[in-house]
Design a protein around this motif. Structure first.
Motif, mmCIF file in Angstrom:
data_model
loop_
_atom_site.group_PDB
_atom_site.id
_atom_site.type_symbol
_atom_site.label_atom_id
_atom_site.label_comp_id
_atom_site.label_asym_id
_atom_site.label_seq_id
_atom_site.Cartn_x
_atom_site.Cartn_y
_atom_site.Cartn_z
ATOM 1 N N TRP A 284 0.809 -1.224 0.000
ATOM 2 C CA TRP A 284 0.000 0.000 0.000
ATOM 3 C C TRP A 284 0.838 1.268 0.000
ATOM 4 O O TRP A 284 0.464 2.265 -0.613
ATOM 5 C CB TRP A 284 -0.919 0.022 1.225
ATOM 6 C CG TRP A 284 -1.930 -1.079 1.247
ATOM 7 C CD1 TRP A 284 -2.559 -1.656 0.183
ATOM 8 C CD2 TRP A 284 -2.436 -1.739 2.409
ATOM 9 N NE1 TRP A 284 -3.423 -2.637 0.612
ATOM 10 C CE2 TRP A 284 -3.377 -2.711 1.965
ATOM 11 C CE3 TRP A 284 -2.202 -1.616 3.776
ATOM 12 C CZ2 TRP A 284 -4.067 -3.548 2.844
ATOM 13 C CZ3 TRP A 284 -2.882 -2.445 4.656
ATOM 14 C CH2 TRP A 284 -3.807 -3.400 4.187
ATOM 15 N N THR A 285 1.953 1.251 0.725
ATOM 16 C CA THR A 285 2.729 2.482 0.931
ATOM 17 C C THR A 285 3.976 2.576 0.066
ATOM 18 O O THR A 285 4.503 3.677 -0.138
ATOM 19 C CB THR A 285 3.165 2.610 2.399
ATOM 20 O OG1 THR A 285 4.082 1.533 2.709
ATOM 21 C CG2 THR A 285 1.959 2.554 3.334
ATOM 22 N N GLY A 286 4.479 1.430 -0.399
ATOM 23 C CA GLY A 286 5.739 1.422 -1.112
ATOM 24 C C GLY A 286 6.944 1.525 -0.207
ATOM 25 O O GLY A 286 8.083 1.644 -0.686
ATOM 26 N N LEU A 287 6.739 1.468 1.110
ATOM 27 C CA LEU A 287 7.819 1.595 2.082
ATOM 28 C C LEU A 287 7.972 0.309 2.884
ATOM 29 O O LEU A 287 7.034 -0.484 3.012
ATOM 30 C CB LEU A 287 7.538 2.747 3.047
ATOM 31 C CG LEU A 287 7.377 4.137 2.426
ATOM 32 C CD1 LEU A 287 7.039 5.149 3.506
ATOM 33 C CD2 LEU A 287 8.640 4.546 1.678
ATOM 34 N N GLU A 288 9.157 0.102 3.441
ATOM 35 C CA GLU A 288 9.381 -1.035 4.321
ATOM 36 C C GLU A 288 8.529 -0.872 5.577
ATOM 37 O O GLU A 288 8.542 0.181 6.220
ATOM 38 C CB GLU A 288 10.858 -1.137 4.695
ATOM 39 C CG GLU A 288 11.188 -2.353 5.549
ATOM 40 C CD GLU A 288 12.665 -2.472 5.841
ATOM 41 O OE1 GLU A 288 13.034 -3.333 6.655
ATOM 42 O OE2 GLU A 288 13.459 -1.697 5.265
ATOM 43 N N ALA A 289 7.792 -1.905 5.927
ATOM 44 C CA ALA A 289 6.904 -1.836 7.091
ATOM 45 C C ALA A 289 7.699 -1.964 8.388
ATOM 46 O O ALA A 289 8.669 -2.718 8.451
ATOM 47 C CB ALA A 289 5.861 -2.941 7.006
#
Length: 304
Positions: A284-289
């Motif tokens: 969803w964010t394109g970032l590492e969770a």
């Protein structure tokens, strides 16, 4: 924050929902005790502390009946939801209702994560990656080279089975109570198996020649809070090595209780919930969770 701190919403609540609000959700029936809102909102708060783009993002839970699913997916899209987690009983129905699907979800025949696209939803299955990451965290090893006995043939089992085959398990035996559903799953998996031995069996009559030293994975709902019994008697399996139950409520299911009595390494599904959720958040964010934050929030919500 506990699971009960987040209201359970319904399809009716989508009608006045402000269009374009940066919203995420988990949908299923039931979802009352879902830990996903606590876990994801903690992660979103951590992301917002570093990037103000996420300051207004919120994660909700919606009780959606099977008959409501097509309308609900259209309405979620119309109201601007960015992503959805999907739990029982909708995982297998999703693929016929979305614009497109990731190859892993297509191979599994089930999905648990939706990502908004301009024209609809793209389906993903993060159950497989979540399971693999959870097993590494809880047991310290990969699936590769391990014989696996998988219990169940539903949506969660499908993601697990495809991941087992793609990771190169030594053998995969799948047990289920319903013969028709098991037969369908085995037929779907056969093209993926390659040289990996693949077989099915009836849960109430496990054959004596199942692989020894197997990792036993429960992907059924038997043992879930309010459900009595275990999906299989572990003493009927030939020397299982470890037991993983995808259920996390209760923390010790009847299956895990028996595993403890037999002295077997064991773990419940809270770790899988965290890791499949982390994969979804990245989609969803394109970032590492922030996995550690999600893990702490899930465990705190469960304890509460």
């Amino acid at each position: 924050m506990s699971a009960s701190a987040y209201p359970v919403r319904t399809l009716v609540d989508l009608e006045p929902w402000p269009a374009g609000a940066p919203s995420l959700a988990v949908i299923g029936q039931p979802v009352t005790h879902s830990l996903s809102p606590a876990m994801h909102n903690a992660a979103l708060a951590a992301l917002a502390a570093r990037d103000p783009r996420f300051a207004a993002w919120r994660y909700h839970k919606f009780e959606i009946a099977p008959a409501e699913l097509p309308r609900a997916l259209r309405r979620f899209h119309e109201r601007g939801f960015l992503g959805i987690n999907v739990t029982v009983p909708h995982k297998e129905a999703l693929l016929g209702l979305v614009e497109s699907a990731d190859p892993f979800a297509l191979a599994a025949g089930a999905a648990n994560t939706l990502v908004r696209t301009p024209g609809g939803w793209r389906a993903f299955n993060t159950d497989g990656s979540g399971l693999a990451a959870a097993l590494r965290a809880d047991f310290g090893g990969p699936l590769a080279g391990t014989p696996v006995i998988l219990l169940g043939a539903g949506g969660a089992a499908r993601g697990a089975a495809v991941r087992c085959l793609r990771d190169g398990v030594a053998a995969l035996a799948i047990g289920n109570r319903g013969a028709d559903r098991l037969r369908t799953l085995l037929a779907d998996l056969a093209p993926l198996a390659g040289g990996i031995p693949l077989r099915g069996f009836a849960l109430d009559a496990p054959p004596a020649d199942l692989p020894r030293g197997a990792l036993v994975i429960n992907a059924t709902t038997v043992g879930l809070k309010g459900s009595a019994g275990a999906p299989v008697d572990l003493t009927q399996l030939p020397a299982p090595a470890r037991v993983y139950d995808m259920i996390y409520n209760p923390a010790e299911t009847p299956l895990l209780h028996q595993a403890a009595a037999l002295g077997l390494p064991r773990a419940n599904g809270l770790s899988m919930l965290v890791h499949q959720g982390a994969h979804a958040l990245t989609l969803w964010t394109g970032l590492e969770a922030p996995v550690e934050i999600m893990d702490r929030a899930a465990r705190a919500a469960f304890a509460a």
